[in-house]
Motif scaffolding. Structure first.
Motif, PDB file in Angstrom:
ATOM      1  N   LEU A  19       0.088 -17.987  -6.003  1.00  0.00           N
ATOM      2  CA  LEU A  19      -0.329 -17.682  -4.718  1.00  0.00           C
ATOM      3  C   LEU A  19       0.768 -16.831  -3.923  1.00  0.00           C
ATOM      4  N   LYS A  20       1.740 -17.769  -3.846  1.00  0.00           N
ATOM      5  CA  LYS A  20       3.028 -16.996  -3.102  1.00  0.00           C
ATOM      6  C   LYS A  20       3.413 -15.850  -3.742  1.00  0.00           C
ATOM      7  N   ARG A  21       3.590 -15.732  -5.121  1.00  0.00           N
ATOM      8  CA  ARG A  21       4.147 -14.724  -5.825  1.00  0.00           C
ATOM      9  C   ARG A  21       3.390 -13.473  -5.621  1.00  0.00           C
ATOM     10  N   ALA A  22       2.034 -13.727  -5.587  1.00  0.00           N
ATOM     11  CA  ALA A  22       1.100 -12.723  -5.426  1.00  0.00           C
ATOM     12  C   ALA A  22       0.981 -11.965  -4.100  1.00  0.00           C
ATOM     13  N   LYS A  23       1.074 -12.853  -3.146  1.00  0.00           N
ATOM     14  CA  LYS A  23       0.949 -12.062  -1.817  1.00  0.00           C
ATOM     15  C   LYS A  23       2.453 -11.552  -1.449  1.00  0.00           C
ATOM     16  N   ASP A  24       3.474 -12.000  -2.034  1.00  0.00           N
ATOM     17  CA  ASP A  24       4.938 -10.989  -1.777  1.00  0.00           C
ATOM     18  C   ASP A  24       4.693  -9.824  -2.591  1.00  0.00           C
ATOM     19  N   LYS A  25       4.268  -9.674  -4.036  1.00  0.00           N
ATOM     20  CA  LYS A  25       4.038  -8.515  -4.399  1.00  0.00           C
ATOM     21  C   LYS A  25       3.026  -7.631  -3.570  1.00  0.00           C
ATOM     22  N   ALA A  26       1.918  -8.216  -3.021  1.00  0.00           N
ATOM     23  CA  ALA A  26       1.040  -7.355  -2.538  1.00  0.00           C
ATOM     24  C   ALA A  26       1.795  -6.648  -1.286  1.00  0.00           C
ATOM     25  N   LEU A  27       2.203  -7.406  -0.596  1.00  0.00           N
ATOM     26  CA  LEU A  27       2.969  -7.208   0.757  1.00  0.00           C
ATOM     27  C   LEU A  27       4.182  -6.130   0.536  1.00  0.00           C
ATOM     28  N   LYS A  28       4.740  -6.291  -0.585  1.00  0.00           N
ATOM     29  CA  LYS A  28       5.721  -5.274  -0.869  1.00  0.00           C
ATOM     30  C   LYS A  28       5.063  -4.037  -1.259  1.00  0.00           C
ATOM     31  N   TYR A  29       4.091  -3.972  -2.163  1.00  0.00           N
ATOM     32  CA  TYR A  29       3.239  -2.819  -2.483  1.00  0.00           C
ATOM     33  C   TYR A  29       2.625  -2.012  -1.232  1.00  0.00           C
ATOM     34  N   LEU A  30       2.299  -2.774  -0.219  1.00  0.00           N
ATOM     35  CA  LEU A  30       1.494  -2.363   0.889  1.00  0.00           C
ATOM     36  C   LEU A  30       2.778  -1.785   1.824  1.00  0.00           C
ATOM     37  N   GLY A  31       3.729  -2.450   1.665  1.00  0.00           N
ATOM     38  CA  GLY A  31       5.065  -1.976   2.610  1.00  0.00           C
ATOM     39  C   GLY A  31       5.272  -0.517   2.476  1.00  0.00           C
ATOM     40  N   TYR A  32       5.076   0.297   1.318  1.00  0.00           N
ATOM     41  CA  TYR A  32       5.569   1.467   1.162  1.00  0.00           C
ATOM     42  C   TYR A  32       4.477   2.487   1.857  1.00  0.00           C
ATOM     43  N   LYS A  33       3.367   2.203   1.695  1.00  0.00           N
ATOM     44  CA  LYS A  33       2.470   3.161   2.444  1.00  0.00           C
ATOM     45  C   LYS A  33       0.853   2.194   2.197  1.00  0.00           C
ATOM     46  N   MET A  34      -0.031   2.949   3.096  1.00  0.00           N
ATOM     47  CA  MET A  34      -1.577   2.219   3.131  1.00  0.00           C
ATOM     48  C   MET A  34      -2.025   2.428   1.670  1.00  0.00           C
ATOM     49  N   ARG A  35      -2.751   1.223   1.172  1.00  0.00           N
ATOM     50  CA  ARG A  35      -3.417   1.476   0.206  1.00  0.00           C
ATOM     51  C   ARG A  35      -5.076   0.876   0.121  1.00  0.00           C
ATOM     52  N   SER A  36      -5.577   1.292  -0.762  1.00  0.00           N
ATOM     53  CA  SER A  36      -7.167   0.877  -0.664  1.00  0.00           C
ATOM     54  C   SER A  36      -7.110  -0.666  -1.562  1.00  0.00           C
ATOM     55  N   LYS A  37      -8.177  -1.279  -1.124  1.00  0.00           N
ATOM     56  CA  LYS A  37      -8.366  -2.624  -1.729  1.00  0.00           C
ATOM     57  C   LYS A  37      -8.385  -2.591  -3.382  1.00  0.00           C
ATOM     58  N   LYS A  38      -8.975  -1.408  -3.986  1.00  0.00           N
ATOM     59  CA  LYS A  38      -9.118  -1.376  -5.313  1.00  0.00           C
ATOM     60  C   LYS A  38      -7.488  -1.165  -5.965  1.00  0.00           C
ATOM     61  N   GLN A  39      -6.572  -0.318  -5.125  1.00  0.00           N
ATOM     62  CA  GLN A  39      -5.366  -0.090  -5.633  1.00  0.00           C
ATOM     63  C   GLN A  39      -4.880  -1.624  -5.510  1.00  0.00           C
ATOM     64  N   VAL A  40      -4.774  -2.211  -4.588  1.00  0.00           N
ATOM     65  CA  VAL A  40      -3.998  -3.665  -4.592  1.00  0.00           C
ATOM     66  C   VAL A  40      -4.555  -4.585  -5.730  1.00  0.00           C
ATOM     67  N   ILE A  41      -5.720  -4.387  -5.837  1.00  0.00           N
ATOM     68  CA  ILE A  41      -6.175  -5.411  -7.018  1.00  0.00           C
ATOM     69  C   ILE A  41      -5.576  -4.894  -8.213  1.00  0.00           C
ATOM     70  N   LYS A  42      -5.527  -3.768  -8.525  1.00  0.00           N
ATOM     71  CA  LYS A  42      -4.990  -3.083  -9.714  1.00  0.00           C
ATOM     72  C   LYS A  42      -3.548  -3.494  -9.875  1.00  0.00           C
ATOM     73  N   LYS A  43      -2.793  -3.215  -8.858  1.00  0.00           N
ATOM     74  CA  LYS A  43      -1.322  -3.720  -8.887  1.00  0.00           C
ATOM     75  C   LYS A  43      -1.364  -5.124  -9.276  1.00  0.00           C
TER      76      LYS A  43
END
Length: 209
Positions: A58-82
């Protein structure tokens, strides 16, 4: 629970897919795999399994998601796919998405508004293309159509006129022959502008000149 198989993930050779009782259980970083001593053909303690699933991953997934969102805004589907690319379990992904939505890290309406403004003002795209792109990014049409077709938010007809003038490069539209007009018309259509907006742009320039 028996760890029946451990294999490297295709897109990341530092992450492994772990199978328990012949079924995929979770993806895990190499360092965590070694730290928790997860090995093939050996049992995995239930408490350790629950900790890995509900705390570590859960922590690893949160970190990955926040890093991915750190570059620019993303849609919900994009984050799920990542997150799916890292092979996090679906229940872990769902928990992460709920947290991100709760704290407004993911907001498809805000994403759509920013996306529309960017594609209209910076890319010069029309509503058809923007609508298609947003759908491909998983944004519900009910969320974005109120902005995409609101002239107070964007004025597609004006953008079509601006792009047409830019394409003409100072030429008088009346001096263009039929084939040249068709080429310019097709160019605007490829940019995703509606036929109505293109016609308005042409008519506006014809009236001006």
């Amino acid at each position: 629970m028996i760890v029946t198989k451990i294999e490297k993930q295709k897109n990341n050779n530092k992450r492994y897919s772990v199978f328990i009782d012949n079924e995929f259980a979770f993806g895990i970083d190499e360092i965590d795999l070694l730290y928790y001593k997860i090995k093939e053909n050996e049992p995995l303690d239930k408490d350790k399994y629950n900790y890995i699933l509900n705390k570590l991953l859960l922590k690893r997934a949160k970190d990955k998601a926040l890093k991915y969102l750190g570059y620019k805004m993303r849609s919900k589907k994009q984050v799920i796919k990542k997150l799916q690319e890292y092979e996090f379990p679906s229940n872990v992904i769902n928990k992460v998405i709920k947290v991100l939505e709760k704290y407004n890290y993911i907001n498809d309406e805000d994403f759509a508004k920013a996306f529309i403004k960017d594609k209209v003002n910076l890319k010069g795209y029309g509503t058809f293309k923007i609508s298609y792109d947003l759908k491909m990014l998983g944004v519900d049409e009910e969320i974005f159509k109120k902005y995409l077709y609101d002239e107070c938010f964007i004025n597609e007809s004006q953008k079509a006129k601006d792009l047409l003038l830019k394409k003409l490069k100072g030429k008088n539209i009346e001096d263009l022959d039929y084939k040249e007009k068709q080429k310019v018309y097709a160019y605007l259509a490829r940019r995703g502008f509606s036929y109505d907006s293109i016609n308005k742009a042409f008519n506006y320039l014809l009236e001006e000149f």
